[in-house]
Scaffold this active site. Sequence first.
Site, mmCIF file in Angstrom:
data_model
loop_
_atom_site.group_PDB
_atom_site.id
_atom_site.type_symbol
_atom_site.label_atom_id
_atom_site.label_comp_id
_atom_site.label_asym_id
_atom_site.label_seq_id
_atom_site.Cartn_x
_atom_site.Cartn_y
_atom_site.Cartn_z
ATOM 1 N N THR A 82 48.088 45.507 36.252
ATOM 2 C CA THR A 82 49.143 45.445 37.281
ATOM 3 C C THR A 82 48.810 44.498 38.416
ATOM 4 O O THR A 82 49.629 44.280 39.306
ATOM 5 C CB THR A 82 49.394 46.853 37.878
ATOM 6 N N ARG A 128 48.219 52.333 36.479
ATOM 7 C CA ARG A 128 48.875 53.569 36.965
ATOM 8 C C ARG A 128 50.249 53.288 37.555
ATOM 9 O O ARG A 128 51.053 54.196 37.703
ATOM 10 C CB ARG A 128 47.995 54.234 38.035
ATOM 11 N N ARG A 129 50.502 52.019 37.952
ATOM 12 C CA ARG A 129 51.763 51.726 38.656
ATOM 13 C C ARG A 129 52.838 51.276 37.658
ATOM 14 O O ARG A 129 52.914 50.114 37.281
ATOM 15 C CB ARG A 129 51.514 50.661 39.738
ATOM 16 N N ASP A 189 45.985 56.891 33.933
ATOM 17 C CA ASP A 189 44.802 56.757 34.794
ATOM 18 C C ASP A 189 43.570 56.835 33.899
ATOM 19 O O ASP A 189 43.359 57.850 33.215
ATOM 20 C CB ASP A 189 44.822 57.917 35.813
ATOM 21 N N VAL A 190 42.760 55.767 33.900
ATOM 22 C CA VAL A 190 41.611 55.757 32.974
ATOM 23 C C VAL A 190 40.609 56.873 33.263
ATOM 24 O O VAL A 190 39.777 57.199 32.419
ATOM 25 C CB VAL A 190 40.866 54.384 32.980
ATOM 26 N N ASN A 249 39.075 46.122 32.070
ATOM 27 C CA ASN A 249 39.128 45.440 33.371
ATOM 28 C C ASN A 249 39.357 46.407 34.535
ATOM 29 O O ASN A 249 38.885 46.157 35.646
ATOM 30 C CB ASN A 249 40.255 44.393 33.301
ATOM 31 N N TYR A 293 28.839 50.882 44.197
ATOM 32 C CA TYR A 293 29.619 49.902 43.415
ATOM 33 C C TYR A 293 28.662 49.074 42.553
ATOM 34 O O TYR A 293 28.908 48.879 41.361
ATOM 35 C CB TYR A 293 30.448 48.990 44.345
ATOM 36 N N LEU A 346 33.143 36.433 43.958
ATOM 37 C CA LEU A 346 34.340 36.767 44.742
ATOM 38 C C LEU A 346 35.624 36.208 44.115
ATOM 39 O O LEU A 346 35.746 35.002 43.911
ATOM 40 C CB LEU A 346 34.206 36.203 46.163
ATOM 41 N N THR A 395 41.948 39.002 45.001
ATOM 42 C CA THR A 395 42.913 39.881 44.321
ATOM 43 C C THR A 395 43.213 41.028 45.296
ATOM 44 O O THR A 395 42.940 40.898 46.490
ATOM 45 C CB THR A 395 42.273 40.474 43.039
HETATM 46 P P1 NDP Z 1 42.714 44.571 41.668
HETATM 47 O O1 NDP Z 1 42.608 45.658 42.670
HETATM 48 O O2 NDP Z 1 43.625 43.441 41.968
HETATM 49 O O3 NDP Z 1 43.070 45.170 40.228
HETATM 50 C C1 NDP Z 1 42.491 46.352 39.768
HETATM 51 C C2 NDP Z 1 43.267 46.860 38.579
HETATM 52 O O4 NDP Z 1 42.619 48.043 38.100
HETATM 53 C C3 NDP Z 1 44.696 47.225 38.929
HETATM 54 O O5 NDP Z 1 45.547 46.742 37.924
HETATM 55 C C4 NDP Z 1 44.688 48.742 38.938
HETATM 56 O O6 NDP Z 1 45.935 49.234 38.462
HETATM 57 C C5 NDP Z 1 43.591 49.054 37.923
HETATM 58 N N1 NDP Z 1 43.017 50.379 38.147
HETATM 59 C C6 NDP Z 1 42.242 50.775 39.180
HETATM 60 N N2 NDP Z 1 41.949 52.080 39.077
HETATM 61 C C7 NDP Z 1 42.546 52.515 37.919
HETATM 62 C C8 NDP Z 1 42.614 53.761 37.262
HETATM 63 N N3 NDP Z 1 42.001 54.848 37.753
HETATM 64 N N4 NDP Z 1 43.309 53.851 36.115
HETATM 65 C C9 NDP Z 1 43.932 52.757 35.600
HETATM 66 N N5 NDP Z 1 43.905 51.553 36.181
HETATM 67 C C10 NDP Z 1 43.218 51.434 37.332
HETATM 68 O O7 NDP Z 1 41.217 44.043 41.490
HETATM 69 P P2 NDP Z 1 40.573 42.942 40.524
HETATM 70 O O8 NDP Z 1 41.569 42.308 39.669
HETATM 71 O O9 NDP Z 1 39.733 42.094 41.374
HETATM 72 O O10 NDP Z 1 39.606 43.883 39.693
HETATM 73 C C11 NDP Z 1 39.561 43.905 38.279
HETATM 74 C C12 NDP Z 1 38.131 44.148 37.832
HETATM 75 O O11 NDP Z 1 37.330 43.049 38.266
HETATM 76 C C13 NDP Z 1 37.463 45.389 38.425
HETATM 77 O O12 NDP Z 1 36.703 46.006 37.424
HETATM 78 C C14 NDP Z 1 36.554 44.821 39.517
HETATM 79 O O13 NDP Z 1 35.460 45.664 39.775
HETATM 80 C C15 NDP Z 1 36.142 43.525 38.869
HETATM 81 N N6 NDP Z 1 35.633 42.490 39.741
HETATM 82 C C16 NDP Z 1 36.369 42.038 40.793
HETATM 83 C C17 NDP Z 1 35.881 41.034 41.601
HETATM 84 C C18 NDP Z 1 36.601 40.542 42.811
HETATM 85 O O14 NDP Z 1 35.959 39.906 43.685
HETATM 86 N N7 NDP Z 1 37.910 40.760 42.933
HETATM 87 C C19 NDP Z 1 34.601 40.395 41.304
HETATM 88 C C20 NDP Z 1 33.886 40.964 40.180
HETATM 89 C C21 NDP Z 1 34.411 41.952 39.423
HETATM 90 P P3 NDP Z 1 46.765 50.443 39.099
HETATM 91 O O15 NDP Z 1 46.500 50.473 40.566
HETATM 92 O O16 NDP Z 1 48.174 50.137 38.728
HETATM 93 O O17 NDP Z 1 46.240 51.629 38.381
HETATM 94 C C1 8X3 Z 2 33.247 42.216 43.243
HETATM 95 C C2 8X3 Z 2 32.532 41.069 43.853
HETATM 96 O O1 8X3 Z 2 30.706 40.384 45.477
HETATM 97 O O2 8X3 Z 2 32.167 42.195 46.154
HETATM 98 O O3 8X3 Z 2 32.598 42.730 42.127
HETATM 99 O O4 8X3 Z 2 30.517 42.552 44.470
HETATM 100 S S1 8X3 Z 2 31.436 41.596 45.041
#
Ligand code: NDP
Ligand code: 8X3
Length: 249
Positions: free
Chosen positions: A11, A34-35, A58-59, A83, A149, A181, A184
Amino acid sequence: MNKTILITGATSGIGKACAEKFAQEGYHIIITGRRKKILDTLQVQLAKFTKVTTLCFDVRDRDQTTSALASISNIRIDVLLNNAGLAVGVNPIDEGNFEDWDRMIDTNVKGLLNVSKCIIPKMVNQKTGHIINIGSIAGKEVYPNGNIYCASKHAVDAISQGMRIDLAKHHIRVTNIAPGLVETEFSNVRFYGDHKRADNVYIGMDPLTGIDVAEAIWFCTSRPAHVNIADLLILPSVQPSATIVIRKY
Ligand code: NDP
Ligand code: 8X3
């Protein structure tokens, strides 16, 4: 025959960018989150490219996850993109709280396992498949106030290695993607909806975008069958390590 990818957390952010990329490349996509409203909108947008199935769950909820994934038991899954994930709070460990820790561990570690447990047997039966786990630079390094985290993403790194070892004999490839980083909704969630604080994370620098990560994931999945990109650390050019960002002010 079109291949199918199942993307958790489609999402927003990286997951959404991957949904768009794989749809444009002709994959059938199963998008989850979830959305429901966002899933429905994305389904309409991407239907012009490919077949799109949505699953709202919800995972963290094992029953919900199992039952949602049972509803697509007739669909072959070629690629599973684990993801869905989040960080909640940035506190020294002595000031952290159980609720934030549970959310991170339950989503990033147990949620990933809940989904994987449903999909791996299908891939074993198919004798092929590709699992992409989204780890993080936080799974390679630990930084101040990142404690739980970072622990959750170190767990993803270890689970990726364990999956690779146990599943290679079934011709299942496993890739760990570790971004730095990426701009998002991640920081907004981490700072409990404080947009200003979230924006400050990316100020004066060019972060990665969801598309940058989606392109890297596409590269991994489009290698020939004998090639497995096992582990990919992908950083903004100005972020040489977790705690160093060269900003222009
Ligand atoms: P966003 O917050 O933009 O996206 C997170 C996604 O995860 C959303 O689609 C959300 O969907 C879903 N999500 C969260 N909790 C749940 C749940 N309990 N059940 C189902 N879906 C869930 O963040 P990112 O795109 O940045 O994050 C994606 C992945 O990348 C994560 O694992 C994050 O840790 C990782 N990551 C991110 C980085 C960054 O700097 N942004 C860097 C490194 C890794 P919804 O709310 O609809 O459920
Ligand atoms: C998300 C990137 O640098 O905040 O995984 O850990 S950082």
